[in-house]
Motif scaffolding. Structure first.
Motif, PDB file in Angstrom:
ATOM      1  N   TYR A  90     -18.184  -2.155 -11.060  1.00 35.94           N
ATOM      2  CA  TYR A  90     -19.150  -1.049 -10.953  1.00 35.94           C
ATOM      3  C   TYR A  90     -20.013  -1.005 -12.215  1.00 35.94           C
ATOM      4  O   TYR A  90     -19.507  -1.174 -13.335  1.00 35.94           O
ATOM      5  CB  TYR A  90     -18.405   0.270 -10.781  1.00 35.94           C
ATOM      6  N   VAL A  91     -21.299  -0.762 -12.045  1.00 36.56           N
ATOM      7  CA  VAL A  91     -22.219  -0.699 -13.186  1.00 36.56           C
ATOM      8  C   VAL A  91     -22.138   0.681 -13.827  1.00 36.56           C
ATOM      9  O   VAL A  91     -22.441   1.688 -13.191  1.00 36.56           O
ATOM     10  CB  VAL A  91     -23.666  -0.987 -12.743  1.00 36.56           C
ATOM     11  N   VAL A 211     -17.403  15.790 -23.753  1.00 37.14           N
ATOM     12  CA  VAL A 211     -17.713  14.428 -23.303  1.00 37.14           C
ATOM     13  C   VAL A 211     -18.649  14.505 -22.105  1.00 37.14           C
ATOM     14  O   VAL A 211     -18.368  15.223 -21.128  1.00 37.14           O
ATOM     15  CB  VAL A 211     -16.437  13.659 -22.910  1.00 37.14           C
ATOM     16  N   LEU A 212     -19.753  13.789 -22.161  1.00 41.59           N
ATOM     17  CA  LEU A 212     -20.679  13.692 -21.031  1.00 41.59           C
ATOM     18  C   LEU A 212     -20.531  12.317 -20.381  1.00 41.59           C
ATOM     19  O   LEU A 212     -20.580  11.292 -21.066  1.00 41.59           O
ATOM     20  CB  LEU A 212     -22.123  13.906 -21.492  1.00 41.59           C
ATOM     21  N   LEU A 213     -20.355  12.317 -19.080  1.00 38.81           N
ATOM     22  CA  LEU A 213     -20.268  11.084 -18.303  1.00 38.81           C
ATOM     23  C   LEU A 213     -21.382  11.076 -17.273  1.00 38.81           C
ATOM     24  O   LEU A 213     -21.646  12.099 -16.632  1.00 38.81           O
ATOM     25  CB  LEU A 213     -18.914  10.974 -17.594  1.00 38.81           C
ATOM     26  N   GLY A 214     -22.032   9.938 -17.103  1.00 35.78           N
ATOM     27  CA  GLY A 214     -23.101   9.811 -16.120  1.00 35.78           C
ATOM     28  C   GLY A 214     -22.832   8.663 -15.175  1.00 35.78           C
ATOM     29  O   GLY A 214     -22.271   7.636 -15.567  1.00 35.78           O
ATOM     30  N   ASP A 215     -23.205   8.830 -13.911  1.00 37.04           N
ATOM     31  CA  ASP A 215     -22.975   7.808 -12.888  1.00 37.04           C
ATOM     32  C   ASP A 215     -24.276   7.566 -12.135  1.00 37.04           C
ATOM     33  O   ASP A 215     -24.714   8.389 -11.337  1.00 37.04           O
ATOM     34  CB  ASP A 215     -21.875   8.282 -11.927  1.00 37.04           C
ATOM     35  N   GLY A 216     -24.907   6.416 -12.453  1.00 34.80           N
ATOM     36  CA  GLY A 216     -26.108   6.019 -11.724  1.00 34.80           C
ATOM     37  C   GLY A 216     -25.851   4.871 -10.775  1.00 34.80           C
ATOM     38  O   GLY A 216     -26.736   4.482 -10.004  1.00 34.80           O
ATOM     39  N   GLN A 221     -31.089   5.488 -13.494  1.00 39.40           N
ATOM     40  CA  GLN A 221     -30.790   5.499 -14.924  1.00 39.40           C
ATOM     41  C   GLN A 221     -29.744   6.566 -15.235  1.00 39.40           C
ATOM     42  O   GLN A 221     -29.830   7.705 -14.768  1.00 39.40           O
ATOM     43  CB  GLN A 221     -32.050   5.771 -15.730  1.00 39.40           C
ATOM     44  N   ALA A 222     -28.750   6.187 -16.012  1.00 39.28           N
ATOM     45  CA  ALA A 222     -27.705   7.122 -16.446  1.00 39.28           C
ATOM     46  C   ALA A 222     -27.048   6.537 -17.687  1.00 39.28           C
ATOM     47  O   ALA A 222     -27.142   5.334 -17.943  1.00 39.28           O
ATOM     48  CB  ALA A 222     -26.665   7.333 -15.341  1.00 39.28           C
ATOM     49  N   VAL A 223     -26.392   7.399 -18.457  1.00 35.80           N
ATOM     50  CA  VAL A 223     -25.683   6.884 -19.630  1.00 35.80           C
ATOM     51  C   VAL A 223     -24.576   5.956 -19.146  1.00 35.80           C
ATOM     52  O   VAL A 223     -23.864   6.272 -18.190  1.00 35.80           O
ATOM     53  CB  VAL A 223     -25.109   8.030 -20.490  1.00 35.80           C
ATOM     54  N   VAL A 224     -24.450   4.801 -19.764  1.00 33.04           N
ATOM     55  CA  VAL A 224     -23.464   3.825 -19.307  1.00 33.04           C
ATOM     56  C   VAL A 224     -22.136   3.975 -20.042  1.00 33.04           C
ATOM     57  O   VAL A 224     -21.124   3.438 -19.605  1.00 33.04           O
ATOM     58  CB  VAL A 224     -23.987   2.380 -19.477  1.00 33.04           C
ATOM     59  N   ARG A 225     -22.154   4.720 -21.144  1.00 34.06           N
ATOM     60  CA  ARG A 225     -20.925   4.983 -21.886  1.00 34.06           C
ATOM     61  C   ARG A 225     -20.809   6.481 -22.143  1.00 34.06           C
ATOM     62  O   ARG A 225     -21.819   7.191 -22.182  1.00 34.06           O
ATOM     63  CB  ARG A 225     -20.923   4.233 -23.222  1.00 34.06           C
ATOM     64  N   PRO A 226     -19.592   6.982 -22.338  1.00 36.38           N
ATOM     65  CA  PRO A 226     -19.431   8.414 -22.616  1.00 36.38           C
ATOM     66  C   PRO A 226     -20.195   8.830 -23.875  1.00 36.38           C
ATOM     67  O   PRO A 226     -20.232   8.098 -24.863  1.00 36.38           O
ATOM     68  CB  PRO A 226     -17.916   8.562 -22.814  1.00 36.38           C
ATOM     69  N   ILE A 227     -20.806  10.001 -23.818  1.00 36.77           N
ATOM     70  CA  ILE A 227     -21.459  10.602 -24.983  1.00 36.77           C
ATOM     71  C   ILE A 227     -20.543  11.725 -25.463  1.00 36.77           C
ATOM     72  O   ILE A 227     -20.186  12.618 -24.686  1.00 36.77           O
ATOM     73  CB  ILE A 227     -22.846  11.170 -24.631  1.00 36.77           C
ATOM     74  N   VAL A 228     -20.150  11.681 -26.724  1.00 38.16           N
ATOM     75  CA  VAL A 228     -19.150  12.605 -27.253  1.00 38.16           C
ATOM     76  C   VAL A 228     -19.758  13.448 -28.373  1.00 38.16           C
ATOM     77  O   VAL A 228     -20.449  12.927 -29.261  1.00 38.16           O
ATOM     78  CB  VAL A 228     -17.917  11.841 -27.789  1.00 38.16           C
ATOM     79  N   THR A 283     -15.911  21.310 -21.918  1.00 40.65           N
ATOM     80  CA  THR A 283     -15.325  20.121 -22.554  1.00 40.65           C
ATOM     81  C   THR A 283     -15.700  18.836 -21.825  1.00 40.65           C
ATOM     82  O   THR A 283     -15.523  17.739 -22.366  1.00 40.65           O
ATOM     83  CB  THR A 283     -13.791  20.228 -22.616  1.00 40.65           C
ATOM     84  N   GLY A 284     -16.202  18.962 -20.602  1.00 37.90           N
ATOM     85  CA  GLY A 284     -16.621  17.791 -19.845  1.00 37.90           C
ATOM     86  C   GLY A 284     -17.851  18.086 -19.016  1.00 37.90           C
ATOM     87  O   GLY A 284     -17.937  19.136 -18.367  1.00 37.90           O
ATOM     88  N   LEU A 285     -18.824  17.182 -19.053  1.00 38.24           N
ATOM     89  CA  LEU A 285     -20.018  17.275 -18.213  1.00 38.24           C
ATOM     90  C   LEU A 285     -20.101  15.997 -17.391  1.00 38.24           C
ATOM     91  O   LEU A 285     -20.032  14.891 -17.940  1.00 38.24           O
ATOM     92  CB  LEU A 285     -21.283  17.432 -19.055  1.00 38.24           C
ATOM     93  N   TYR A 286     -20.258  16.147 -16.080  1.00 41.09           N
ATOM     94  CA  TYR A 286     -20.270  15.008 -15.170  1.00 41.09           C
ATOM     95  C   TYR A 286     -21.577  15.035 -14.378  1.00 41.09           C
ATOM     96  O   TYR A 286     -21.823  15.968 -13.604  1.00 41.09           O
ATOM     97  CB  TYR A 286     -19.070  15.078 -14.229  1.00 41.09           C
ATOM     98  N   ILE A 287     -22.419  14.022 -14.601  1.00 42.65           N
ATOM     99  CA  ILE A 287     -23.741  13.980 -13.976  1.00 42.65           C
ATOM    100  C   ILE A 287     -23.798  12.788 -13.034  1.00 42.65           C
ATOM    101  O   ILE A 287     -23.744  11.633 -13.473  1.00 42.65           O
ATOM    102  CB  ILE A 287     -24.852  13.888 -15.040  1.00 42.65           C
ATOM    103  N   VAL A 288     -23.891  13.063 -11.744  1.00 44.29           N
ATOM    104  CA  VAL A 288     -23.906  12.011 -10.722  1.00 44.29           C
ATOM    105  C   VAL A 288     -25.335  11.825 -10.230  1.00 44.29           C
ATOM    106  O   VAL A 288     -25.939  12.762  -9.678  1.00 44.29           O
ATOM    107  CB  VAL A 288     -22.983  12.356  -9.543  1.00 44.29           C
ATOM    108  N   ARG A 289     -25.875  10.602 -10.404  1.00 44.89           N
ATOM    109  CA  ARG A 289     -27.225  10.280  -9.954  1.00 44.89           C
ATOM    110  C   ARG A 289     -27.241   9.180  -8.895  1.00 44.89           C
ATOM    111  O   ARG A 289     -28.275   8.944  -8.275  1.00 44.89           O
ATOM    112  CB  ARG A 289     -28.099   9.837 -11.135  1.00 44.89           C
ATOM    113  N   ASN A 290     -26.128   8.486  -8.722  1.00 41.56           N
ATOM    114  CA  ASN A 290     -26.063   7.415  -7.730  1.00 41.56           C
ATOM    115  C   ASN A 290     -26.434   7.969  -6.356  1.00 41.56           C
ATOM    116  O   ASN A 290     -25.724   8.812  -5.814  1.00 41.56           O
ATOM    117  CB  ASN A 290     -24.646   6.829  -7.709  1.00 41.56           C
ATOM    118  N   PRO A 291     -27.537   7.502  -5.747  1.00 48.00           N
ATOM    119  CA  PRO A 291     -27.982   8.062  -4.468  1.00 48.00           C
ATOM    120  C   PRO A 291     -26.933   7.959  -3.366  1.00 48.00           C
ATOM    121  O   PRO A 291     -26.840   8.848  -2.509  1.00 48.00           O
ATOM    122  CB  PRO A 291     -29.224   7.223  -4.118  1.00 48.00           C
ATOM    123  N   GLU A 292     -26.121   6.904  -3.379  1.00 50.17           N
ATOM    124  CA  GLU A 292     -25.083   6.770  -2.357  1.00 50.17           C
ATOM    125  C   GLU A 292     -24.089   7.916  -2.406  1.00 50.17           C
ATOM    126  O   GLU A 292     -23.547   8.324  -1.382  1.00 50.17           O
ATOM    127  CB  GLU A 292     -24.333   5.442  -2.529  1.00 50.17           C
TER     128      GLU A 292
END
Length: 305
Positions: A90-91, A211-216, A221-228, A283-292
């Motif tokens: 997974y990218v 910790v911010l996690l992004g899923d593109g 476009q999304a962060v590919v590594r956790p931002i702390v 303490t956690g932010l989860y941002i989902v951008r993957n259209p699927e």
């Protein structure tokens, strides 16, 4: 990338097998989703469950619910192993598929926690059998004998697995239960800081080690590594808003049993933001951008215990 899926077929509503399946369908979906973190894969598992259930001699089934849970668990275990292989390629960061849920899910505190994005990420750290045992025991309160049949282990082995999984999850789950009111207050304050550009207000909402996690999914476009860190996360969010094409709007919704935001650009869904809260701070932010993973977010998905 998820494989093509369809909802489980229901050919004849008057058929006893179909009737039993329909009665328990939302429960079966919830079991599969909590094991997989993917609604698309959960629907595929339901289809396989239906095909096997339709071949069963109902006269030999004492408890249709237990029998169906056994089938769906076995199918989900097979799918979970396939899904794990897909995640290896997974990218970027893989996040669970967000589900738009009804307000009554939040009222069931245990159910809301079990399907929350934060808990699903904790469950990702368990092995397949551990995850199945934990979900069936802790969330759906199945007996050890029933679980043993579902996962193909002895009763004593299941007890030991349940103990290990419970300790593993307890060390990683939110430290204190979060009330619906506290969750709502946090997401409302978060939305206001984004709308007003209040950087300091945003920092004040975030835990120092947030910790911010992004899923593109390699598509958006999304962060590919956790931002702390609160400052880093706040600056990233502040810098990201002006780059969005068009004026963003933030719609408060219930996602996975917790308050969340659907972010739209020119009326189109761009992403979903969910969060984890500990001791009143994010303490956690989860941002989902993957259209699927956003294909179902426009309609409520029933989940139940």
């Amino acid at each position: 990338m998820s494989e093509p899926h369809t909802d489980a077929p229901l050919p004849d509503p008057a058929d006893p097998a179909t009737e039993a399946f329909v009665v328990h369908r939302n429960l079966l979906f919830t079991v599969a989703y909590e094991m997989l973190g993917s609604a698309a894969d959960a629907e595929d598992v339901l289809q396989e469950t239906w095909l096997r259930w339709a071949e069963v001699d109902l006269a030999a089934v004492r408890e249709p619910r237990a029998y169906l849970v056994r089938i769906v668990t076995r199918q989900a275990l097979m799918r979970l192993r396939t899904l794990r292989r897909r995640k290896e390629s997974y990218v970027g960061t893989w996040l669970p598929e967000p589900l738009l849920t009804s307000p009554d899910v939040a009222e069931d505190v245990e159910l809301a926690e079990s399907v929350s994005m934060a808990m699903l990420l904790v469950l990702e750290t368990l092995g397949p059998t551990e995850r199945a045992v934990f979900v069936l025991r802790e969330v759906f309160d199945l007996g050890y004998d029933e679980i043993a049949e579902a996962v193909g282990k002895s009763r004593e082995a299941v007890r030991q697995i349940a103990h290990r999984a419970r300790a593993h999850v307890a060390a990683r789950r939110p430290r204190t239960p979060v009330s619906p009111a506290e969750s709502q207050a946090a997401i409302d304050a978060f939305r206001r800081t984004l709308e007003t550009g209040d950087l300091q207000g945003l920092v004040d909402l975030l835990a120092p080690d947030v910790v911010l996690l992004g899923d593109g999914g390699g598509v958006r476009q999304a962060v590919v590594r956790p931002i702390v860190g609160a400052r880093k996360v706040a600056r990233l969010l502040e810098a990201g808003l002006p780059r969005l094409e068009g004026a963003p709007s933030f719609e408060p919704v219930q996602v996975n049993g917790r308050p969340a935001l659907i972010v739209r650009i020119d009326g189109e869904i761009d992403n979903v933001v969910a969060m984890r809260i500990d001791d009143g701070l994010v303490t956690g932010l989860y941002i989902v951008r993957n259209p699927e993973k956003l294909s179902r977010i426009g309609r409520e998905t029933p989940v139940t215990r």
